[in-house]
Scaffold this active site. Structure first.
Site, PDB file in Angstrom:
ATOM      1  N   LYS A  74       0.829  -1.196   0.000  1.00 56.07           N
ATOM      2  CA  LYS A  74       0.000   0.000   0.000  1.00 56.07           C
ATOM      3  C   LYS A  74       0.867   1.250   0.000  1.00 56.07           C
ATOM      4  O   LYS A  74       2.026   1.209   0.427  1.00 56.07           O
ATOM      5  CB  LYS A  74      -0.905  -0.037   1.234  1.00 56.07           C
ATOM      6  N   SER A 148      -9.694   1.665   2.158  1.00 53.95           N
ATOM      7  CA  SER A 148      -8.628   2.479   1.622  1.00 53.95           C
ATOM      8  C   SER A 148      -7.588   1.696   0.843  1.00 53.95           C
ATOM      9  O   SER A 148      -6.753   2.300   0.146  1.00 53.95           O
ATOM     10  CB  SER A 148      -7.951   3.249   2.748  1.00 53.95           C
ATOM     11  N   SER A 172     -10.951  -1.466   5.552  1.00 47.91           N
ATOM     12  CA  SER A 172     -10.191  -1.127   4.350  1.00 47.91           C
ATOM     13  C   SER A 172      -9.426  -2.272   3.705  1.00 47.91           C
ATOM     14  O   SER A 172      -8.782  -2.087   2.678  1.00 47.91           O
ATOM     15  CB  SER A 172      -9.212   0.015   4.654  1.00 47.91           C
TER      16      SER A 172
END
Length: 459
Positions: A74, A148, A172
């Site tokens: 990420k 996210s 997320s």
């Protein structure tokens, strides 16, 4: 190809890491303009690392469990690639070292091929940011891929290699898995060391997003275990999740809630989840639809803390507000006058809420629910058209995930079907705290009964 298979074929020299990487990078180069899953794509470095992996393999040195296997991280927590957190804001305190989970993946031979997209500072469940724009759902371009960990879920669905790291502060990992038709696991808090610790009242969990349950089991084995830089990390090391995956769920008590008593859910989601839950009886589990007694305080608690935690970004408003996500700005401003006394009052209520969740789990092995209330919708919107509008409250369609960020229970999203429009829907499986293996086993049992990895978007 799943990571468990790829790693073995590389180890036995039946697949060249270089040849595999060449094909993978070509696929990404072809599809990435449509999907937009990468905040930073390190193609040249990935190829160089693949060549090093091949040289090591041919020289006979010890190789790790993920030798030559690509992985994405990420848009955070790496020292040697840009870290922007989905924002145009230039933050000076960039990471000076890899997060423990990144070091562990690399130590086992995994090749980091890039950083995946996220909304600005992970504030929302919609796959867009001021920095990278819209990350598209591979099942329908322009639609929400969840967030996210938006890019991680989209990359997994698009076939950008087998292993993708996500983080989950209110859903997320599970929301991208739900929207993109892949598997995502939020482990028990502390299972995967979390450094640097985010200022989110210890609700942020690191975990895998993959196409198969076995790949997540393998990835979790590598990432998990205590670390001296995370004082919340669990003392015990990881179980042999992969080897213990197939023990089944016969005789286990599974509670099913279609709405937690607080959530509005689209009928097409309810129908698919209900049909999936019924299949657990075929596996010998004891399944019962239940009323959830502890859920009523959840909506007020999450909205308070989600906005209050966002106020840590208020320092950037004087310089950057015009270039920030308007929804994030509204979320920050919503709580700018919250007092310390009010915050402490709400924390006390949260502790009672969490205790009630764990007390309830004494009578059940697992809880199953929808992963989210809606299927994918246009990513330029915060809410589907048929839902109420709000300046920042996307949580209305995500009431199922955040309770278990607060309580630290392990929770996964498994694909359980498609809407009439061809959009994926996920089933959430929640276990008692520390029972990550149990959640993986239930997920694997459902996967065996109703496989999903053979269903792929046509990009």
């Amino acid at each position: 190809m799943p990571a468990v298979e790829l790693a073995e074929l590389i180890r036995t020299k039946e697949i060249s890491p270089v040849e595999y990487m060449r094909v993978l990078l070509a696929r990404i180069a072809e599809l990435e303009p449509k999907v937009n899953a990468f905040a930073y794509f390190a193609a040249d470095r990935a190829m160089n690392d693949a060549k090093k992996a091949e040289t090591a393999l041919m020289s006979g040195v010890r190789i790790g469990r993920l030798h030559g296997v690509p992985v994405t991280i990420k848009d955070s927590i790496t020292k040697d690639m840009p870290t922007r957190n989905g924002s145009k804001i230039v933050v000076r305190d960039q990471p000076i070292e890899d997060a423990p989970l990144v070091s562990r993946l690399r130590d086992e031979g995994a090749i980091v091929i890039g950083k995946t997209t996220m909304p600005e500072f992970g504030w929302t469940g919609v796959s867009r940011s001021p920095l990278t724009g819209i990350t598209s759902n591979p099942w329908k371009l322009g639609y929400n891929a969840g967030a996210s960990s938006a890019g991680a879920g989209a990359a997994a669905a698009a076939g950008y290699g087998p292993l993708h790291q996500g983080s989950d502060g209110a859903g997320s990992i599970r929301m991208p898995a739900h929207f993109s038709g892949v598997f995502g696991l939020k482990p028990s808090f502390g299972r995967v060391p979390n450094y640097p610790l985010p200022g989110s009242d210890m609700t942020n969990h690191k975990g895998p997003i993959t196409r198969t349950v076995a790949d997540s089991a393998l990835m979790l084995e590598v990432m998990a275990g205590p670390h001296f830089l995370d004082y919340t990390s669990l003392e015990v090391g990881p179980a042999n999740y992969l080897a213990l995956l197939r023990d089944g769920v016969k005789g286990r008590r599974i509670a099913y809630s279609p709405d937690l008593g607080v959530a509005r859910v689209d009928p097409e989601v309810t129908e698919l989840v209900k049909a999936a839950v019924a299949r657990f009886t075929e596996l010998g589990a004891i399944v019962e639809e239940v009323t959830i007694p502890w859920a009523k305080d959840g909506p007020e608690l999450i909205r308070f803390f989600w906005s209050a935690q966002a106020t840590g970004l208020a320092q950037y408003l004087p310089r950057w507000e015009a270039e920030m996500d308007p929804g994030l700005v509204a979320c920050i401003k919503h709580s700018e006058n919250v007092s310390v006394a009010r915050h402490q009052e709400m924390r006390a209520r949260k502790m009672v809420y969490v205790a009630n969740i764990h007390r309830w789990f004494r009578d059940w092995d697992f809880l199953v629910t929808p992963s989210a209330s809606v299927a994918a919708f246009p990513a330029e919107k915060l809410m589907p058209d048929h839902w109420p509008t709000h300046p920042w409250d996307w949580i209305m369609w995500a009431e199922f995930s955040y309770p278990f960020n607060m309580s630290w229970n392990p929770a996964a999203s498994v694909p359980c079907g498609f809407t009439p429009a061809g959009l994926p829907v996920g089933l959430q499986i929640v276990g008692k705290r520390f029972d990550d293996l149990g959640v993986l086993r239930v997920s694997a049992a459902f996967e065996q009964l109703q496989p999903w990895a053979n269903k792929r978007p046509r990009l």
